[in-house]
Each structure stands twice: as structure tokens, then as C-alpha cells.
Design a protein around this motif. Sequence first.
Motif, mmCIF file in Angstrom:
data_model
loop_
_atom_site.group_PDB
_atom_site.id
_atom_site.type_symbol
_atom_site.label_atom_id
_atom_site.label_comp_id
_atom_site.label_asym_id
_atom_site.label_seq_id
_atom_site.Cartn_x
_atom_site.Cartn_y
_atom_site.Cartn_z
ATOM 1 N N ARG A 134 0.898 -1.170 -0.021
ATOM 2 C CA ARG A 134 0.023 -0.100 -0.099
ATOM 3 C C ARG A 134 0.852 1.166 0.056
ATOM 4 O O ARG A 134 2.030 1.357 0.382
ATOM 5 C CB ARG A 134 -0.768 0.040 1.326
ATOM 6 N N GLY A 135 0.360 2.383 -0.474
ATOM 7 C CA GLY A 135 1.195 3.731 -0.343
ATOM 8 C C GLY A 135 0.506 4.634 -1.257
ATOM 9 O O GLY A 135 -0.245 4.334 -2.463
ATOM 10 N N SER A 136 0.860 5.828 -1.229
ATOM 11 C CA SER A 136 0.603 6.916 -2.093
ATOM 12 C C SER A 136 1.784 7.800 -2.242
ATOM 13 O O SER A 136 2.274 8.354 -1.256
ATOM 14 C CB SER A 136 -0.650 7.809 -1.530
ATOM 15 N N ILE A 137 2.277 7.921 -3.671
ATOM 16 C CA ILE A 137 3.134 9.014 -3.873
ATOM 17 C C ILE A 137 2.628 10.108 -4.541
ATOM 18 O O ILE A 137 1.911 9.873 -5.457
ATOM 19 C CB ILE A 137 4.443 8.122 -4.721
ATOM 20 N N SER A 176 0.434 -3.325 -6.977
ATOM 21 C CA SER A 176 0.761 -3.348 -5.641
ATOM 22 C C SER A 176 -0.044 -2.603 -4.561
ATOM 23 O O SER A 176 0.294 -2.290 -3.449
ATOM 24 C CB SER A 176 2.151 -3.302 -5.493
ATOM 25 N N ASN A 177 -1.201 -1.861 -5.102
ATOM 26 C CA ASN A 177 -2.030 -0.865 -3.906
ATOM 27 C C ASN A 177 -1.197 0.288 -4.059
ATOM 28 O O ASN A 177 -1.387 0.831 -2.738
ATOM 29 C CB ASN A 177 -2.370 -1.661 -2.961
ATOM 30 N N ILE A 178 -0.547 0.781 -4.817
ATOM 31 C CA ILE A 178 0.404 1.894 -4.554
ATOM 32 C C ILE A 178 -0.208 3.068 -5.857
ATOM 33 O O ILE A 178 0.102 2.628 -6.874
ATOM 34 C CB ILE A 178 1.704 1.734 -5.008
ATOM 35 N N ARG A 179 -0.621 4.046 -5.260
ATOM 36 C CA ARG A 179 -1.034 5.141 -6.180
ATOM 37 C C ARG A 179 0.257 6.283 -6.438
ATOM 38 O O ARG A 179 0.687 6.683 -5.529
ATOM 39 C CB ARG A 179 -2.244 5.993 -5.490
ATOM 40 N N VAL A 180 0.310 6.607 -7.534
ATOM 41 C CA VAL A 180 1.271 7.476 -7.894
ATOM 42 C C VAL A 180 0.688 8.819 -8.654
ATOM 43 O O VAL A 180 0.047 8.521 -9.916
ATOM 44 C CB VAL A 180 2.363 6.941 -8.853
ATOM 45 N N THR A 181 0.843 10.103 -8.129
ATOM 46 C CA THR A 181 0.089 11.077 -8.666
ATOM 47 C C THR A 181 1.064 12.265 -8.856
ATOM 48 O O THR A 181 2.227 12.405 -7.825
ATOM 49 C CB THR A 181 -1.050 11.617 -7.675
ATOM 50 N N PHE A 227 -7.463 5.608 -9.286
ATOM 51 C CA PHE A 227 -6.244 6.149 -9.438
ATOM 52 C C PHE A 227 -6.136 7.389 -10.526
ATOM 53 O O PHE A 227 -6.962 7.413 -11.610
ATOM 54 C CB PHE A 227 -5.211 4.799 -10.406
ATOM 55 N N ILE A 228 -5.378 8.233 -10.218
ATOM 56 C CA ILE A 228 -5.173 9.424 -10.979
ATOM 57 C C ILE A 228 -3.807 9.940 -11.242
ATOM 58 O O ILE A 228 -2.782 9.414 -10.681
ATOM 59 C CB ILE A 228 -5.760 10.779 -10.233
ATOM 60 N N LYS A 229 -3.499 10.267 -12.442
ATOM 61 C CA LYS A 229 -1.967 10.454 -12.796
ATOM 62 C C LYS A 229 -1.584 11.857 -12.886
ATOM 63 O O LYS A 229 -0.716 11.903 -12.079
ATOM 64 C CB LYS A 229 -1.967 10.235 -14.430
ATOM 65 N N THR A 230 -2.453 12.857 -13.016
ATOM 66 C CA THR A 230 -2.254 14.378 -12.699
ATOM 67 C C THR A 230 -3.146 15.012 -12.206
ATOM 68 O O THR A 230 -4.432 14.668 -12.769
ATOM 69 C CB THR A 230 -1.435 15.008 -13.999
ATOM 70 N N ALA A 231 -3.219 16.179 -11.540
ATOM 71 C CA ALA A 231 -4.224 16.942 -11.157
ATOM 72 C C ALA A 231 -3.504 18.471 -11.458
ATOM 73 O O ALA A 231 -2.608 18.564 -10.490
ATOM 74 C CB ALA A 231 -4.722 16.769 -9.868
ATOM 75 N N GLY A 232 -4.082 19.063 -12.241
ATOM 76 C CA GLY A 232 -3.525 20.518 -12.254
ATOM 77 C C GLY A 232 -4.294 21.629 -11.756
ATOM 78 O O GLY A 232 -5.471 21.488 -11.372
#
Length: 239
Positions: A134-137, A176-181, A227-232
Motif C-alpha cells: 500500500r502507499g501513495s506517492i 501493488s495498491n500504490i497510487r502515484v500522482t 488512480f489519478i495521474k495528474t491533477a492541475g
Amino acid sequence: MELKNQTAIITGAGKGIGKAAAITLAKEGVHLGLVARSLSDLQSLQTELTGNYGIRVELAAVDISSRSDVDRELPALADRLGSADILINNAGIAMFGKLAEMDPEEWEQIIRTNLMGTYYVTRAVLPVMLNQSRGSIINIASTAGERGFATGSAYCASKHAVLGLTEALLQEVRKSNIRVTALTPSTVNTELAVNAGLPVGDEDRMMQPEDVAELILAALKLPQRVFIKTAGIWTTNPQ
């Protein structure tokens, strides 16, 4: 998503967006690992956060452009926290000049800090997240990573690269349940912007560090299945 008692590592936490993010997450009950080049920028913040919110705050003095610094300090910081649920890659520098006139060492320094530093820190913390599944980057990029501007070749190149890193890593770790944004704010009213000579304009209309911190919080609170890639986010015209 419930954030209380999670752990977050924030780079560039002594000032600006990093400091605002630390305060915002502390209010949610998140335990913090704060990273900056100098401990003096962090110690008063540590006292404030532990006193006001009753969270654990660990500190690390790290030059993120130094792989040896990062490899020595970041895993130890995660170990002291007991986990690394959240990583906010915020630390960065800005210098501007025409490509033909800019000192190559300054150009390289921007790439070493903004791109390589993000890579080094992520590489050091990611094994913890993979191990716990788990995790969020969250990578603080910029609108400069979406479009270039005159005198910004090094800065734009570094932020374009951070967006590419974000997208590639997302594909590697999402199972792996890790989100990268990546967040792509325009000019924010920070010391970095002022020192770099950017036109910060009317402070009442200018994007503030707290605005970016609120978007960080919103991204973290999304359900993990999203899951989101970018947020402006863009400032209103400060002129």
C-alpha cells in the motif's frame, strides 16, 4: 480514505508547499517524517506540530540531489516512523536563463535536484510501500512540465521528466495498491518563486502554498481503488 495514524514523508518540508502540507496532514492525525537540507528549518515546525496535534514528527537533514545522503537517511527515517504510507516529493529548486547563456552547472543542478532527487527519494522509500502492499506517492510537478517557456529550459525539462517518471511508475506499482500522482500547479507564492524572480503579483489573488496542500489532501482522501495521474491547479491572473 481515513488518514489518521498513517505516516507521511515530505521533502522540502521546512518552507512553502512542504510546510503547508505538513500542517494540513498533521491536522488529519498523520505522523510525519520531515526532510530538508537543514534541520534548523524543521525543528520549530516539529515543536509546533507535536504540541498542537499530538502526532509523532521525525526529522532528517538530506540533500536530495545526493544519492548517498538519500540512501543513508530516507530508509532510516521510514524505519523510525514504522512505515511509509505517503511520500510527497516536494523539494525542488528554480533558476532561469536563456539556454545559450545559462551556466551548465546551474542547468545540471536543477536536473539533479528536481528530477534525480525525486528519483532517489522514491527509490529509497518505494521498497517499504511494496513490502506493505500500500502507499501513495505525490510528486509536485508544475505547469512548466506541460508547456515550456523562454528562459525555463532546465526547469521545464526537469518537470516534464517528473511527469514522465510519474506515469511510468504508476504503471509499475498500481497492482501493488500504490497510487502515484503528479500535481501541476502554476506559480505559487513561495520563497522559491520570489528568489527565482517570478512575477508573483497580487498576493490576494495569487495561489498560496495552502491551496496546494489542500489539493494534496484531496488526492490522498480518494478511495485507493481510484488512480489519478495528474491533477492541475492554476492561479488566477496575478497582474
